[in-house]
Design an enzyme around this catalytic site. Structure first.
Site, PDB file in Angstrom:
ATOM      1  N   HIS A  80      -1.059  -1.315  -0.682  1.00  0.00           N
ATOM      2  CA  HIS A  80      -1.983  -2.332  -1.189  1.00  0.00           C
ATOM      3  C   HIS A  80      -1.207  -3.531  -1.734  1.00  0.00           C
ATOM      4  O   HIS A  80      -0.897  -3.563  -2.932  1.00  0.00           O
ATOM      5  CB  HIS A  80      -2.826  -1.761  -2.335  1.00  0.00           C
ATOM      6  CG  HIS A  80      -3.786  -0.701  -1.923  1.00  0.00           C
ATOM      7  ND1 HIS A  80      -5.113  -0.952  -1.685  1.00  0.00           N
ATOM      8  CD2 HIS A  80      -3.614   0.622  -1.706  1.00  0.00           C
ATOM      9  CE1 HIS A  80      -5.725   0.166  -1.349  1.00  0.00           C
ATOM     10  NE2 HIS A  80      -4.836   1.145  -1.360  1.00  0.00           N
TER      11      HIS A  80
ATOM     12  N   GLU B 122      -2.301  -6.346  -2.410  1.00  0.00           N
ATOM     13  CA  GLU B 122      -3.139  -7.169  -3.303  1.00  0.00           C
ATOM     14  C   GLU B 122      -2.860  -6.903  -4.781  1.00  0.00           C
ATOM     15  O   GLU B 122      -3.054  -7.786  -5.616  1.00  0.00           O
ATOM     16  CB  GLU B 122      -4.633  -6.949  -2.999  1.00  0.00           C
ATOM     17  CG  GLU B 122      -5.218  -5.589  -3.377  1.00  0.00           C
ATOM     18  CD  GLU B 122      -5.059  -4.519  -2.314  1.00  0.00           C
ATOM     19  OE1 GLU B 122      -4.174  -4.663  -1.442  1.00  0.00           O
ATOM     20  OE2 GLU B 122      -5.815  -3.523  -2.351  1.00  0.00           O
TER      21      GLU B 122
ATOM     22  N   CYS C 262      -4.757  -0.405   3.875  1.00  0.00           N
ATOM     23  CA  CYS C 262      -4.939   1.027   3.631  1.00  0.00           C
ATOM     24  C   CYS C 262      -5.914   1.628   4.658  1.00  0.00           C
ATOM     25  O   CYS C 262      -5.554   1.718   5.814  1.00  0.00           O
ATOM     26  CB  CYS C 262      -5.326   1.295   2.185  1.00  0.00           C
ATOM     27  SG  CYS C 262      -4.773   2.920   1.668  1.00  0.00           S
TER      28      CYS C 262
HETATM   29  N1  GLN Z   1      -9.117   7.063   2.622  1.00  0.00           N
HETATM   30  C1  GLN Z   1      -7.801   6.714   3.056  1.00  0.00           C
HETATM   31  C2  GLN Z   1      -6.747   7.689   2.548  1.00  0.00           C
HETATM   32  O1  GLN Z   1      -6.969   8.402   1.627  1.00  0.00           O
HETATM   33  C3  GLN Z   1      -7.454   5.296   2.656  1.00  0.00           C
HETATM   34  C4  GLN Z   1      -7.413   5.080   1.186  1.00  0.00           C
HETATM   35  C5  GLN Z   1      -7.534   3.637   0.783  1.00  0.00           C
HETATM   36  O2  GLN Z   1      -7.985   2.796   1.565  1.00  0.00           O
HETATM   37  N2  GLN Z   1      -7.151   3.306  -0.435  1.00  0.00           N
HETATM   38  O3  GLN Z   1      -5.677   7.748   3.092  1.00  0.00           O
END
Ligand code: GLN
Length: 545
Positions: free
Chosen positions: A509, A511, A383
Site C-alpha cells: 500500500h 498510499e 493490494c
Molecule cells: N484480500 C486480499 C488479501 O488479503 C487483499 C487485501 C487488501 O487489499 N488489503 O490478500
C-alpha cells in the site's frame, strides 16, 4: 526541555476534525523545530480497528511496525512527516486486555481491580509511554469520541489526573462546534458553553478552545465564550470551513495557536517563527492549479469516502505536485460489468483499482481492468487491485479462464493468487495478516524503479494472499512482469505490463506513506502518466498552456 503533554478533546458532536486540529498543531510545532508525536486513544473495545468494516470507522491505516490503526494516524503522518507506530494508537480493548492479563498474573496483589485506579493507571501509563522515550518535546494525545460519551469517561478522568500530576507540562485543547442557525441568521454559542461545562464537571478546565464553524465568529462572540468558559480571550480560536484540510495549519498559526501553546507550556523565549516555507509552497501550488486530472477509483466502499482516505490524499497530493486539481470519480465495483464498463470509465484519465477483502465487487474490478488494459488507460492496482490485475491477465491473456484467488474460490484450478504459506495455519482474524513495512527490490529497467529513482524501497503491507510464484514464468512470457520482489522471501510485490502506458500493480500500500511534503513517487508517476494520456487523446488549447 521536559516532555509537554497536550490533550485534545472534542465536544458537541463527533466528526469535527480533532485529528486535523491535532495534526495542524503538530505540524506547526514541528516547523518550529520541536520533536512532536501524536497519539490517538479510541474508546471502543476492539483491540485495534483491523477487524472493523470500513463502513464503521473508515479506512484502516497501517503503521510501519505493522499496527492496524485508526485513520487519524494517516493525518498525523501526512501533516508531520513523522512516522507513527503501535504506541500511537491505543483502544479501550487494549487497555482492558493488558489490565486483565496483569490481574491473571497476580500483579494486583489481591486487590479488587477497578476502573479507578487500575484502568485509569493503565491509560496514564500508555499516555506517557512515548514521552518517556525521551525522544519528544511534545506528545499530543487525541481522545476519541465526544465529551459526555460513557466510553470516554475513563480517558477524561485520566486526563484530569495527569493534568494534576504534570502541572504546567500539560494542557487541554477542546474542540467544539458553533452552529449557524439559518432561520435566525445567528451563530449559537450555547452548545459550546454546555460542552465546556461538562468538561469542567469532570475536573478539566480547557486552556484553548477551537470552535468549528461555517461562518466567521466575531471578536465579541469569542470574548463572550472566553468569559463563560474561563478561557483567556485570545485562546478562543475558530476553525472555519476551508476548501482543503491542508490550509488548517496556516489558519491556526494566523490565530497564534502555536504561540498560545508555547506560552501555556512555559517554553522559554525566543520562539522564533515556524519554518513553513515547504508547506506554503504546496499551498501556493494548490491555490494556483486550474487544470484537472480525472481519476476513477474502482472499489466497493465508495459510498463512504473515508474508506479510501489515504488513497484519496495520496492522489490529491500527487495531482497538486503535477499542477493539477484532482477530480476523483468513484466507481462502484458492484455496479460494474462488461456491459456498462465503457460508459462508466470513458473519459477518465487514469483508474485506480482499490484494495479490499472478499468476493463482493471483484467481478466489477475484473471488468474495469480488462477495459483499462485493452484501452491502454493508466491503471494502478493496489493490494486486492493488484491481485485482480493478475487474475484478469491470467484469464484473458494467458487463457486460464478459471484463474482466481483462493480468497474467492478455494477450489480454482488456477490459483494465480493464493494464501501465503505462513497464513495457512492461522485461525485468529485480528492482527494476523502480513502487516507493516517490508523491503522490495525493483528491476532496474522497470517503470516502478524509474518512478522511485531507486531499486530498493520499503513499503507497508496488509494482506493474506500473494502472487503464486509457480505461475511467474507464464506471466512473464505473456508480458506481465514481476518487477518487484521481497529480497528475502521472494514474494512478488510489484507487477507491471511494460508495453502499456502505465499498468502497475503493487501488493503493498504505497498510499500510507504519501505525505504533503513527500508525495509518493508511484502516485506522482501515475498522475503524470494520466495527464500525458489526457493530453494525448484530447489536446485542447487550455491543456497545452
Ligand atoms: N484480500 C486480499 C488479501 O488479503 C487483499 C487485501 C487488501 O487489499 N488489503 O490478500
Amino acid at each position: 526541555m521536559d516532555t509537554k503533554y497536550i490533550f485534545v478533546t472534542g465536544g458537541v458532536v463527533s466528526s469535527l476534525g480533532k485529528g486535523i486540529i491535532s495534526s495542524s498543531l503538530a505540524c506547526l510545532l514541528k516547523a518550529r523545530g520541536y520533536n512532536v508525536t501524536i497519539q490517538k486513544f479510541d474508546p471502543y473495545i476492539n483491540i485495534d480497528p483491523g477487524t472493523l468494516n470500513p463502513y464503521e470507522h473508515g479506512e484502516c491505516y497501517v503503521t510501519v511496525d505493522g499496527h492496524e490503526a485508526d485513520l487519524d494516524l494517516g493525518h498525523y503522518e501526512r501533516f508531520t512527516d513523522i512516522q507513527t507506530t503501535r504506541a500511537n494508537n491505543v483502544t479501550t480493548g487494549r487497555i482492558y486486555q493488558s489490565v486483565i492479563k496483569k490481574e491473571r498474573a497476580g500483579a494486583y496483589l489481591g486487590k479488587t481491580v477497578q476502573i479507578i485506579p487500575h484502568i485509569t493507571d493503565e491509560i496514564k501509563r500508555h499516555v506517557k509511554a512515548l514521552g518517556l522515550t525521551g525522544r519528544f518535546d511534545f506528545v499530543i494525545t487525541e481522545i476519541g469520541g465526544t465529551v459526555g460519551d460513557i466510553e470516554s469517561l475513563p480517558y477524561l478522568e485520566s486526563v484530569r489526573q495527569l493534568r494534576w500530576e504534570l502541572g504546567s507540562s500539560a494542557m487541554c485543547v477542546h474542540l467544539t462546534y458553533v452552529p449557524y442557525i439559518a432561520a435566525a441568521k445567528e451563530l449559537k454559542t450555547k452548545p459550546t458553553q454546555h460542552s465546556v461545562k461538562q468538561l469542567q464537571e469532570m475536573g478539566i478546565q480547557p486552556d484553548l478552545l477551537v470552535l468549528r464553524t461555517e461562518k466567521h465568529i466575531s471578536p465579541e462572540m469569542r470574548r463572550k465564550i472566553a468569559l463563560f468558559c474561563n478561557v483567556a480571550p485570545d485562546a478562543v480560536i475558530q476553525s472555519i470551513d476551508v476548501p482543503s484540510i491542508y490550509s488548517v495549519p496556516v489558519a491556526m498559526h494566523e490565530q497564534h495557536m502555536d504561540e498560545i501553546v508555547l506560552r501555556k507550556m512555559n517554553v522559554p523565549k525566543p520562539w522564533g517563527q515556524p519554518h513553513m516555507a515547504p508547506w506554503m509552497n504546496f499551498l501556493e501550488r494548490m491555490h494556483n492549479v486550474h487544470e484537472t486530472v480525472t481519476i476513477g477509483l474502482v472499489g466497493k466502499y465508495v459510498e463512504l469516502q473515508d474508506a479510501y482516505k489515504s488513497i484519496n490524499e495520496a492522489l490529491f497530493q500527487a495531482a497538486i505536485y503535477n499542477d493539477r486539481r484532482l477530480k476523483l470519480v468513484y466507481v462502484h465495483s458492484e455496479k460494474l460489468d462488461d456491459s456498462n464498463v465503457e460508459e462508466k470509465l470513458k473519459g477518465l484519465d487514469g483508474v485506480i483499482v482499490a484494495p479490499g477483502f472478499g468476493h463482493r465487487g471483484v467481478d466489477g474490478k475484473f471488468a474495469a481492468l480488462k477495459w483499462c488494459r485493452e484501452h491502454d488507460i493508466p491503471t494502478f492496482g493496489i493490494c486486492l487491485g493488484m491481485q485482480c490485475m493478475v487474475i484478469e491477465y491470467a484469464r484473458n491473456v494467458l487463457g486460464l479462464a478459471d484463474a482466481n484467488t483462493t480468497e474467492i474460490d478455494t477450489r480454482t484450478a488456477h490459483n494465480v493468487i493464493d494464501l501465503m504459506e505462513e497464513q495457512k495455519t492461522i485461525t485468529e482474524k485480528g492482527g494476523t495478516m502480513r502487516l507493516g513495512a517490508y523491503d522490495c527490490v525493483l528491476r532496474k529497467d522497470s517503470k516502478a524503479a524509474a518512478a522511485y529513482g531507486k531499486t530498493t524501497v520499503s513499503e507497508r503491507h496488509r494482506h493474506r494472499f500473494e502472487f503464486n510464484d509457480s505461475y511467474r514464468s507464464r506471466f512473464e512470457e505473456a508480458g506481465m512482469l514481476c518487477v518487484g520482489e521481497n529480497p528475502v522471501t521472494h514474494l512478488v510485490e510489484v507487477v507491471e505490463v511494460p508495453g502499456k502506458r502505465w499498468y502497475i500493480g503493487t501488493q503493498y500500500h504505497p498510499e500510507y506513506s504519501s505525505t504533503v511534503l513527500h508525495p509518493h513517487p508511484l502516485f506522482l508517476s501515475f498522475i503524470k502518466a494520466a495527464i500525458e494520456y489526457k493530453d494525448s487523446v484530447a489536446p485542447t488549447p487550455a491543456d497545452k498552456n
